[in-house]
Scaffold this motif. Structure first.
Motif, PDB file in Angstrom:
ATOM      1  N   UNK A  28       0.797  -1.242   0.000  1.00 12.51           N
ATOM      2  CA  UNK A  28       0.000   0.000   0.000  1.00 12.51           C
ATOM      3  C   UNK A  28       0.825   1.285   0.000  1.00 12.51           C
ATOM      4  N   UNK A  29       2.162   1.176  -0.016  1.00  8.96           N
ATOM      5  CA  UNK A  29       2.996   2.375  -0.060  1.00  8.96           C
ATOM      6  C   UNK A  29       3.476   2.598  -1.496  1.00  8.96           C
ATOM      7  N   UNK A  30       3.186   3.765  -2.096  1.00 20.04           N
ATOM      8  CA  UNK A  30       3.570   4.028  -3.483  1.00 20.04           C
ATOM      9  C   UNK A  30       5.091   3.990  -3.674  1.00 20.04           C
ATOM     10  N   UNK A  31       5.520   3.388  -4.767  1.00 23.64           N
ATOM     11  CA  UNK A  31       6.946   3.366  -5.116  1.00 23.64           C
ATOM     12  C   UNK A  31       7.368   4.760  -5.569  1.00 23.64           C
ATOM     13  N   UNK A  37      10.578  11.150  -6.567  1.00 26.37           N
ATOM     14  CA  UNK A  37       9.371  11.529  -7.287  1.00 26.37           C
ATOM     15  C   UNK A  37       8.413  10.347  -7.323  1.00 26.37           C
ATOM     16  N   UNK A  38       7.134  10.650  -7.402  1.00 27.54           N
ATOM     17  CA  UNK A  38       6.141   9.585  -7.498  1.00 27.54           C
ATOM     18  C   UNK A  38       6.355   8.828  -8.800  1.00 27.54           C
ATOM     19  N   UNK A  39       6.410   7.503  -8.709  1.00 25.98           N
ATOM     20  CA  UNK A  39       6.622   6.691  -9.898  1.00 25.98           C
ATOM     21  C   UNK A  39       5.248   6.431 -10.545  1.00 25.98           C
ATOM     22  N   UNK A  40       4.859   7.354 -11.415  1.00 22.09           N
ATOM     23  CA  UNK A  40       3.589   7.258 -12.142  1.00 22.09           C
ATOM     24  C   UNK A  40       3.905   7.107 -13.617  1.00 22.09           C
ATOM     25  N   UNK A  41       3.373   6.046 -14.227  1.00 19.15           N
ATOM     26  CA  UNK A  41       3.647   5.755 -15.638  1.00 19.15           C
ATOM     27  C   UNK A  41       2.353   5.883 -16.445  1.00 19.15           C
ATOM     28  N   UNK A  44      -1.414   1.137 -17.812  1.00 17.17           N
ATOM     29  CA  UNK A  44      -1.505   0.030 -16.860  1.00 17.17           C
ATOM     30  C   UNK A  44      -0.484  -1.052 -17.193  1.00 17.17           C
ATOM     31  N   UNK A  45      -0.294  -1.328 -18.480  1.00 15.83           N
ATOM     32  CA  UNK A  45       0.663  -2.361 -18.867  1.00 15.83           C
ATOM     33  C   UNK A  45       2.072  -2.052 -18.393  1.00 15.83           C
ATOM     34  N   UNK A  46       2.473  -0.784 -18.478  1.00 12.17           N
ATOM     35  CA  UNK A  46       3.785  -0.359 -17.994  1.00 12.17           C
ATOM     36  C   UNK A  46       3.860  -0.593 -16.485  1.00 12.17           C
ATOM     37  N   UNK A  47       2.832  -0.174 -15.756  1.00  7.04           N
ATOM     38  CA  UNK A  47       2.830  -0.356 -14.308  1.00  7.04           C
ATOM     39  C   UNK A  47       2.844  -1.832 -13.934  1.00  7.04           C
ATOM     40  N   UNK A  48       2.124  -2.650 -14.679  1.00  4.40           N
ATOM     41  CA  UNK A  48       2.118  -4.089 -14.400  1.00  4.40           C
ATOM     42  C   UNK A  48       3.497  -4.700 -14.607  1.00  4.40           C
ATOM     43  N   UNK A  69      11.552  -0.692 -14.380  1.00  2.02           N
ATOM     44  CA  UNK A  69      11.674   0.277 -13.290  1.00  2.02           C
ATOM     45  C   UNK A  69      12.772   1.285 -13.600  1.00  2.02           C
ATOM     46  N   UNK A  70      13.895   0.805 -14.113  1.00  2.00           N
ATOM     47  CA  UNK A  70      15.008   1.699 -14.433  1.00  2.00           C
ATOM     48  C   UNK A  70      14.609   2.719 -15.497  1.00  2.00           C
ATOM     49  N   UNK A  71      13.915   2.266 -16.527  1.00  2.00           N
ATOM     50  CA  UNK A  71      13.535   3.185 -17.594  1.00  2.00           C
ATOM     51  C   UNK A  71      12.541   4.218 -17.089  1.00  2.00           C
ATOM     52  N   UNK A  72      11.595   3.791 -16.254  1.00  2.00           N
ATOM     53  CA  UNK A  72      10.647   4.747 -15.672  1.00  2.00           C
ATOM     54  C   UNK A  72      11.377   5.770 -14.808  1.00  2.00           C
ATOM     55  N   UNK A  73      12.337   5.311 -14.011  1.00  2.00           N
ATOM     56  CA  UNK A  73      13.125   6.230 -13.191  1.00  2.00           C
ATOM     57  C   UNK A  73      13.863   7.234 -14.067  1.00  2.00           C
TER      58      UNK A  73
END
Length: 238
Positions: A28-31, A37-41, A44-48, A69-73
Protein backbone atom coordinates in the motif's frame (compact mmCIF):
# COMPACT_ATOMS: atom_id res chain seq x y z
CA UNK A 1 33.99 -6.64 2.53
CA UNK A 2 30.75 -7.67 0.82
CA UNK A 3 28.66 -5.08 -1.01
CA UNK A 4 25.53 -4.01 0.87
CA UNK A 5 22.25 -4.67 -0.91
CA UNK A 6 18.76 -3.55 0.04
CA UNK A 7 16.56 -6.37 1.26
CA UNK A 8 12.98 -7.08 0.31
CA UNK A 9 10.72 -5.36 2.87
CA UNK A 10 7.25 -5.85 1.36
CA UNK A 11 4.87 -8.76 0.96
CA UNK A 12 2.86 -7.75 -2.09
CA UNK A 13 2.95 -5.28 -4.97
CA UNK A 14 -0.14 -3.79 -6.56
CA UNK A 15 -0.99 -1.58 -9.55
CA UNK A 16 -3.38 1.28 -8.82
CA UNK A 17 -4.74 4.19 -10.83
CA UNK A 18 -3.13 7.55 -10.11
CA UNK A 19 -3.41 11.08 -11.41
CA UNK A 20 -2.09 11.06 -15.00
CA UNK A 21 -1.56 7.32 -15.11
CA UNK A 22 -0.79 4.35 -12.90
CA UNK A 23 1.55 3.64 -10.04
CA UNK A 24 2.79 0.63 -8.09
CA UNK A 25 2.43 0.17 -4.37
CA UNK A 26 4.38 -2.11 -2.05
CA UNK A 27 2.14 -3.06 0.87
CA UNK A 28 0.00 0.00 0.00
CA UNK A 29 3.00 2.38 -0.06
CA UNK A 30 3.57 4.03 -3.48
CA UNK A 31 6.95 3.37 -5.12
CA UNK A 32 9.10 6.44 -5.61
CA UNK A 33 12.03 7.08 -7.93
CA UNK A 34 15.59 7.49 -6.60
CA UNK A 35 14.93 11.24 -6.95
CA UNK A 36 11.95 10.86 -4.57
CA UNK A 37 9.37 11.53 -7.29
CA UNK A 38 6.14 9.58 -7.50
CA UNK A 39 6.62 6.69 -9.90
CA UNK A 40 3.59 7.26 -12.14
CA UNK A 41 3.65 5.76 -15.64
CA UNK A 42 1.30 6.36 -18.59
CA UNK A 43 -0.28 2.92 -18.98
CA UNK A 44 -1.51 0.03 -16.86
CA UNK A 45 0.66 -2.36 -18.87
CA UNK A 46 3.79 -0.36 -17.99
CA UNK A 47 2.83 -0.36 -14.31
CA UNK A 48 2.12 -4.09 -14.40
CA UNK A 49 5.58 -4.74 -15.85
CA UNK A 50 7.13 -2.71 -13.03
CA UNK A 51 5.04 -4.48 -10.40
CA UNK A 52 6.12 -7.85 -11.78
CA UNK A 53 9.77 -6.83 -11.41
CA UNK A 54 9.27 -5.89 -7.76
CA UNK A 55 7.30 -9.06 -7.12
CA UNK A 56 10.11 -11.15 -8.64
CA UNK A 57 12.69 -9.81 -6.16
CA UNK A 58 13.58 -12.33 -3.50
CA UNK A 59 15.64 -11.69 -0.38
CA UNK A 60 17.76 -8.92 -1.89
CA UNK A 61 16.78 -6.29 -4.45
CA UNK A 62 18.73 -6.56 -7.71
CA UNK A 63 18.21 -3.42 -9.86
CA UNK A 64 19.87 -5.18 -12.80
CA UNK A 65 16.78 -7.38 -13.06
CA UNK A 66 14.40 -4.41 -13.14
CA UNK A 67 14.68 -2.78 -16.61
CA UNK A 68 11.14 -1.37 -16.67
CA UNK A 69 11.67 0.28 -13.29
CA UNK A 70 15.01 1.70 -14.43
CA UNK A 71 13.53 3.18 -17.59
CA UNK A 72 10.65 4.75 -15.67
CA UNK A 73 13.13 6.23 -13.19
CA UNK A 74 15.17 7.64 -16.09
CA UNK A 75 12.08 9.24 -17.64
CA UNK A 76 11.04 10.90 -14.39
CA UNK A 77 14.39 11.78 -12.80
CA UNK A 78 16.43 12.60 -15.92
CA UNK A 79 14.46 13.15 -19.11
CA UNK A 80 11.71 15.22 -17.48
CA UNK A 81 14.32 17.61 -16.07
CA UNK A 82 16.26 18.10 -19.32
CA UNK A 83 13.93 16.98 -22.09
CA UNK A 84 14.99 19.69 -24.57
CA UNK A 85 18.64 18.70 -24.24
CA UNK A 86 17.84 14.99 -24.59
CA UNK A 87 15.63 15.60 -27.63
CA UNK A 88 18.26 17.77 -29.30
CA UNK A 89 20.97 15.18 -28.66
CA UNK A 90 18.89 12.45 -30.30
CA UNK A 91 17.80 14.67 -33.19
CA UNK A 92 21.47 15.37 -33.94
CA UNK A 93 21.84 11.74 -35.02
CA UNK A 94 19.93 12.68 -38.18
CA UNK A 95 22.84 14.71 -39.53
CA UNK A 96 25.20 11.73 -39.27
CA UNK A 97 22.74 8.88 -39.57
CA UNK A 98 24.19 5.39 -39.93
CA UNK A 99 22.04 4.74 -43.02
CA UNK A 100 23.62 7.61 -44.93
CA UNK A 101 27.27 6.55 -44.80
CA UNK A 102 27.99 3.82 -47.31
CA UNK A 103 30.94 1.64 -48.17
CA UNK A 104 32.74 2.34 -51.44
CA UNK A 105 33.68 -1.31 -51.83
CA UNK A 106 33.42 -4.30 -52.06
CA UNK A 107 30.47 -4.38 -54.43
CA UNK A 108 28.66 -7.06 -52.41
CA UNK A 109 28.64 -4.88 -49.30
CA UNK A 110 27.62 -1.80 -51.29
CA UNK A 111 24.71 -3.77 -52.76
CA UNK A 112 23.65 -5.12 -49.35
CA UNK A 113 23.65 -1.67 -47.82
CA UNK A 114 21.54 -0.35 -50.69
CA UNK A 115 19.10 -3.26 -50.41
CA UNK A 116 18.53 -2.85 -46.66
CA UNK A 117 19.13 0.85 -46.04
CA UNK A 118 17.61 2.52 -49.10
CA UNK A 119 14.07 1.32 -48.25
CA UNK A 120 14.40 2.87 -44.79
CA UNK A 121 15.46 6.22 -46.23
CA UNK A 122 12.59 5.99 -48.73
CA UNK A 123 10.19 5.32 -45.85
CA UNK A 124 11.54 8.37 -44.00
CA UNK A 125 10.91 10.58 -47.02
CA UNK A 126 7.29 9.47 -47.18
CA UNK A 127 6.33 8.90 -43.54
CA UNK A 128 8.51 11.46 -41.78
CA UNK A 129 8.74 14.09 -44.51
CA UNK A 130 12.53 14.06 -44.30
CA UNK A 131 14.77 13.29 -47.25
CA UNK A 132 18.25 12.26 -46.12
CA UNK A 133 20.91 11.63 -48.73
CA UNK A 134 23.34 8.69 -48.75
CA UNK A 135 27.08 9.37 -49.17
CA UNK A 136 30.00 7.13 -50.03
CA UNK A 137 32.76 7.11 -47.45
CA UNK A 138 32.91 8.28 -43.85
CA UNK A 139 33.54 12.03 -44.23
CA UNK A 140 30.68 14.06 -42.79
CA UNK A 141 28.53 15.97 -45.27
CA UNK A 142 25.67 17.99 -43.74
CA UNK A 143 22.11 16.98 -44.55
CA UNK A 144 19.36 19.33 -45.69
CA UNK A 145 18.46 21.71 -42.86
CA UNK A 146 14.72 21.59 -43.55
CA UNK A 147 14.72 17.78 -43.38
CA UNK A 148 16.64 17.84 -40.10
CA UNK A 149 14.26 20.44 -38.67
CA UNK A 150 11.26 18.22 -39.44
CA UNK A 151 12.94 15.28 -37.73
CA UNK A 152 13.86 17.46 -34.74
CA UNK A 153 10.23 18.57 -34.35
CA UNK A 154 9.11 14.92 -34.29
CA UNK A 155 11.64 14.05 -31.58
CA UNK A 156 10.59 17.03 -29.45
CA UNK A 157 6.95 15.95 -29.78
CA UNK A 158 7.61 12.70 -27.88
CA UNK A 159 6.55 12.41 -24.27
CA UNK A 160 9.11 12.03 -21.47
CA UNK A 161 8.53 8.28 -21.31
CA UNK A 162 8.63 7.85 -25.09
CA UNK A 163 11.81 9.91 -25.20
CA UNK A 164 13.47 7.73 -22.56
CA UNK A 165 12.77 4.63 -24.66
CA UNK A 166 13.56 6.40 -27.93
CA UNK A 167 16.99 7.28 -26.53
CA UNK A 168 17.95 3.61 -26.56
CA UNK A 169 16.32 2.90 -29.94
CA UNK A 170 18.47 5.62 -31.51
CA UNK A 171 21.72 5.38 -29.56
CA UNK A 172 21.96 1.59 -29.75
CA UNK A 173 21.21 1.46 -33.48
CA UNK A 174 23.20 4.58 -34.35
CA UNK A 175 20.32 5.80 -36.49
CA UNK A 176 17.56 8.33 -35.93
CA UNK A 177 15.66 6.88 -38.89
CA UNK A 178 15.86 3.32 -37.54
CA UNK A 179 14.74 4.62 -34.15
CA UNK A 180 11.62 6.07 -35.75
CA UNK A 181 11.13 2.93 -37.86
CA UNK A 182 11.18 0.77 -34.74
CA UNK A 183 8.83 3.11 -32.89
CA UNK A 184 6.36 3.09 -35.80
CA UNK A 185 6.48 -0.68 -36.44
CA UNK A 186 7.94 -0.49 -39.95
CA UNK A 187 9.62 -3.83 -39.20
CA UNK A 188 9.98 -5.93 -36.07
CA UNK A 189 12.48 -4.65 -33.54
CA UNK A 190 14.66 -7.71 -34.23
CA UNK A 191 14.65 -7.00 -37.98
CA UNK A 192 15.55 -3.35 -37.42
CA UNK A 193 18.30 -4.34 -35.02
CA UNK A 194 19.79 -6.63 -37.68
CA UNK A 195 19.60 -3.81 -40.23
CA UNK A 196 21.58 -1.60 -37.86
CA UNK A 197 24.26 -4.31 -37.56
CA UNK A 198 24.64 -4.89 -41.29
CA UNK A 199 28.31 -3.91 -41.36
CA UNK A 200 29.15 -6.02 -38.31
CA UNK A 201 27.33 -9.03 -39.70
CA UNK A 202 29.14 -8.61 -43.01
CA UNK A 203 32.52 -8.54 -41.26
CA UNK A 204 31.63 -11.68 -39.31
CA UNK A 205 30.77 -13.45 -42.56
CA UNK A 206 34.12 -12.51 -44.07
CA UNK A 207 36.46 -13.03 -41.13
CA UNK A 208 34.58 -15.20 -38.67
CA UNK A 209 32.60 -14.44 -35.57
CA UNK A 210 34.17 -12.65 -32.60
CA UNK A 211 32.55 -14.30 -29.57
CA UNK A 212 33.21 -11.37 -27.26
CA UNK A 213 31.77 -8.87 -29.75
CA UNK A 214 28.72 -11.08 -30.33
CA UNK A 215 28.10 -11.38 -26.61
CA UNK A 216 28.19 -7.59 -26.28
CA UNK A 217 25.87 -7.25 -29.29
CA UNK A 218 23.42 -9.73 -27.75
CA UNK A 219 23.13 -7.58 -24.62
CA UNK A 220 22.54 -4.49 -26.76
CA UNK A 221 19.88 -6.33 -28.73
CA UNK A 222 18.04 -7.18 -25.51
CA UNK A 223 18.20 -3.50 -24.51
CA UNK A 224 16.98 -2.41 -27.96
CA UNK A 225 14.01 -4.77 -27.92
CA UNK A 226 13.20 -3.74 -24.34
CA UNK A 227 13.20 -0.08 -25.45
CA UNK A 228 10.66 -0.87 -28.14
CA UNK A 229 8.37 -2.54 -25.59
CA UNK A 230 8.70 0.47 -23.28
CA UNK A 231 7.97 2.87 -26.14
CA UNK A 232 4.74 1.01 -26.87
CA UNK A 233 3.77 0.97 -23.19
CA UNK A 234 4.44 4.71 -22.94
CA UNK A 235 1.28 5.60 -24.84
CA UNK A 236 -1.30 6.81 -22.31
CA UNK A 237 -3.98 4.22 -21.50
CA UNK A 238 -6.64 5.14 -18.99
Amino acid sequence: MSEWKAKRFWKASEVIAAEQGFTVTLDSRPVKTPGKRALVVPSRGFAEAIAAEWEAQEDQIDPRMMPFTRTANAALDKVALQRAEVADMLADYGDSDLLCYRAEQPRELVARQAAQWDPMLAWARTALGASLQARSGVMHVPQDRAALARLRDRVHALSDFELAAFHDLVSLSGSLILGFAAAQDVETSRAIWDISRLDELWQAEQWGQDDEAEAAAALKQIAFEHAKVVFDLSKPQF
